[in-house]
Write an enzyme that holds these catalytic residues in place. Structure first.
Site, PDB file in Angstrom:
ATOM      1  N   LYS A  39       0.816  -1.314  -0.153  1.00  0.00           N
ATOM      2  CA  LYS A  39       0.010   0.183   0.082  1.00  0.00           C
ATOM      3  C   LYS A  39       0.837   1.218   0.119  1.00  0.00           C
ATOM      4  O   LYS A  39       2.109   1.134   0.348  1.00  0.00           O
ATOM      5  CB  LYS A  39      -0.875  -0.062   1.253  1.00  0.00           C
ATOM      6  N   ARG A 139     -10.837  -0.274  14.300  1.00  0.00           N
ATOM      7  CA  ARG A 139     -10.899   0.491  12.959  1.00  0.00           C
ATOM      8  C   ARG A 139     -12.085   0.244  11.971  1.00  0.00           C
ATOM      9  O   ARG A 139     -13.146   0.622  11.977  1.00  0.00           O
ATOM     10  CB  ARG A 139      -9.573   0.445  12.206  1.00  0.00           C
ATOM     11  N   TYR A 272      13.205  31.411   4.030  1.00  0.00           N
ATOM     12  CA  TYR A 272      11.941  32.230   4.343  1.00  0.00           C
ATOM     13  C   TYR A 272      12.221  32.589   5.849  1.00  0.00           C
ATOM     14  O   TYR A 272      12.636  31.718   6.564  1.00  0.00           O
ATOM     15  CB  TYR A 272      10.739  31.287   4.146  1.00  0.00           C
ATOM     16  N   MET A 320       9.495  24.564  -0.447  1.00  0.00           N
ATOM     17  CA  MET A 320       8.913  23.361  -1.100  1.00  0.00           C
ATOM     18  C   MET A 320       9.702  22.542  -2.016  1.00  0.00           C
ATOM     19  O   MET A 320       9.509  21.348  -2.064  1.00  0.00           O
ATOM     20  CB  MET A 320       7.490  24.126  -1.939  1.00  0.00           C
TER      21      MET A 320
HETATM   22  C1  LIG Z   1      -0.650  -1.683   6.898  1.00  0.00           C
HETATM   23  C2  LIG Z   1      -1.144  -3.029   7.199  1.00  0.00           C
HETATM   24  C3  LIG Z   1      -0.194  -4.250   7.470  1.00  0.00           C
HETATM   25  C4  LIG Z   1       1.253  -4.160   7.468  1.00  0.00           C
HETATM   26  O1  LIG Z   1       1.656  -3.612   8.706  1.00  0.00           O
HETATM   27  P1  LIG Z   1       3.323  -3.489   9.034  1.00  0.00           P
HETATM   28  O2  LIG Z   1       3.422  -3.135  10.256  1.00  0.00           O
HETATM   29  O3  LIG Z   1       3.776  -2.508   8.127  1.00  0.00           O
HETATM   30  O4  LIG Z   1       3.841  -4.856   8.666  1.00  0.00           O
HETATM   31  C5  LIG Z   1      -1.005  -5.397   7.858  1.00  0.00           C
HETATM   32  N1  LIG Z   1      -2.175  -5.348   8.100  1.00  0.00           N
HETATM   33  C6  LIG Z   1      -3.150  -4.404   7.804  1.00  0.00           C
HETATM   34  C7  LIG Z   1      -4.336  -4.513   8.077  1.00  0.00           C
HETATM   35  C8  LIG Z   1      -2.677  -3.033   7.484  1.00  0.00           C
HETATM   36  O5  LIG Z   1      -3.374  -2.284   7.573  1.00  0.00           O
END
Ligand SMILES: *Cc1c(COP(=O)(O)O)cnc(C)c1O
Length: 384
Positions: A39, A139, A272, A320
């Site tokens: 991701k 979550r 800046y 930036m």
């Molecule tokens: C991001 C994520 C992972 C990976 O976690 P790491 O700590 O980077 O290994 C695993 N499971 C879910 C549901 C996640 O959102």
């Protein structure tokens, strides 16, 4: 470096990814598969190349946060299973089925609606679904046995959906106190046993992220979801200090000096807010990297970079697209290579060190590296 028109770049060491996969593989049970979590553009490392490389080196599946991220991988020709870990609007199930992307679900109504939508479409692909169980992450996920049963019943009676996984996510697996992780594990197992007593045959069961795979390899079940460890970073200092698995950082961030000036003459203020006033005769170098590249503005007057094997401080505010560093009374030339994160000779600036300075975690430092920075993939010490 042959490409002189690349002023700032990220080097991704694919050999290090291989080593990290091997190290984790040796640590977990043989029967547990590895799902590579790619991701957020593979935590800033470049999702397509990292995905391909992990699949060639022991990972059997992929995970991303959104359907969009999954489709990018499919369009690049990747055919292995891809799971979306996030919530997907039910209106997108057709797209997921067309691209053969697996989705996370946790609501019976969503599952029934998904099946209705797909029925109308007369799909050839069944949509694969993993059920997420919330055992304490708070979550997404089913929170009770009743919700779980309703989801599983809806799923197993849906013609166009296939139940391919069930998982939970740990919230404190990277911490020394193991109580909540054990509690979450026990709760998850009790949910699984409950389903088995109801006569369901379990699909792929998974729960471990990197931290849990290192600290609790015995919880690896059918598959682990390996994210940060793949990239050679530890989920926390605690996990690193366990010294159970040796990981090697994968990413370096490099740039080249755009301009050098001696402050002997001319105006002494830098950037800046004129938040840095150079001394007479100080040598200041300008680097073509700024907060839009993911180099935090909070490192203004605080960060360090490596130049000619030496640590030199960031002076004035990070802008930036540029930042300035002081070479003191040292020497430097336009075009000199500068390491922002990584090693140069004996010196190193680790992502962990920068994260600590920023009061955040390594995950954030790498995943916020901008897409405008080109990624250079290195294998067997050669560039791709
Ligand atoms: C991001 C994520 C992972 C990976 O976690 P790491 O700590 O980077 O290994 C695993 N499971 C879910 C549901 C996640 O959102």
């Amino acid at each position: 470096m042959e490409n002189l028109c690349r002023e700032t770049w990220i080097e991704v060491n694919l050999d290090a990814i291989e080593n990290n996969l091997r190290a984790i593989r040796r640590h977990i049970p043989k029967k547990s598969k590895i799902m590579a979590v790619v991701k957020a553009n593979a935590y800033g490392h470049g999702s397509v190349e990292v995905a391909r490389h992990t699949l060639e080196n022991g990972a059997s599946e992929l995970a991303v946060a959104s359907l969009k991220e999954a489709i990018v991988l499919r369009k690049a020709g990747i055919t292995e299973p891809i799971l979306v870990l996030g919530f997907t609007s039910v209106g997108c199930v057709k797209e997921a089925a067309v691209w053969n992307v697996e989705l996370t679900a946790f609501q019976a109504d969503w599952i029934k609606e998904a099946n209705r939508i797909l029925t109308k479409e007369v799909m050839t692909n069944q949509l694969a679904i993993h059920i997420n169980v919330d055992t304490g992450m708070g979550r997404i996920g089913v929170r009770t046995k009743e919700e779980l049963l309703a989801s599983v019943e809806a799923l197993t009676t849906s013609k166009f959906l296939r139940w391919s996984g069930i998982y939970t996510h740990f919230s404190t697996a990277d911490e020394p106190d193991t109580r909540l992780t054990r509690l979450q594990h026990n709760l998850f197992i009790s949910f699984l046993r409950f389903l088995e007593r109801q006569g369901f045959e379990l699909p792929t069961v998974h729960m471990n992220n990197t931290a849990a795979a290192i600290a609790f390899p015995e919880f690896s079940a059918d598959m682990i979801r390996l994210g940060i460890g793949l990239y050679g970073l530890y989920p926390s200092t605690h996990i690193k200090q366990l010294k159970l698995v040796k990981l090697e950082p994968v990413l370096s961030l490099k740039t080249r000096i755009s301009y050098v000036k001696n402050m002997m003459t001319g105006p002494p203020s830098i950037s800046y807010g004129a938040a840095y006033i150079a001394k007479i005769g100080e040598v200041i170098a300008t680097l073509p990297i700024g907060y839009a590249d993911g180099y935090s503005r909070a490192l203004s007057n605080r960060g360090f970079v490596l130049h000619r094997g030496r640590r030199v401080p960031v002076v004035g505010r990070v802008t930036m697209d540029f930042l300035m560093v002081s070479l003191g009374d040292g020497e430097g030339k336009q075009g000199d290579e500068v390491v922002i994160y990584g090693r140069q000779n004996e010196a190193e600036i680790s992502v962990d060190e920068v994260a600590e300075m920023l009061g955040t975690i390594n995950y954030e430092v790498v995943s916020t590296l901008s897409r405008r920075i080109p990624r250079l993939f290195i294998k067997n010490e050669s560039n791709h």
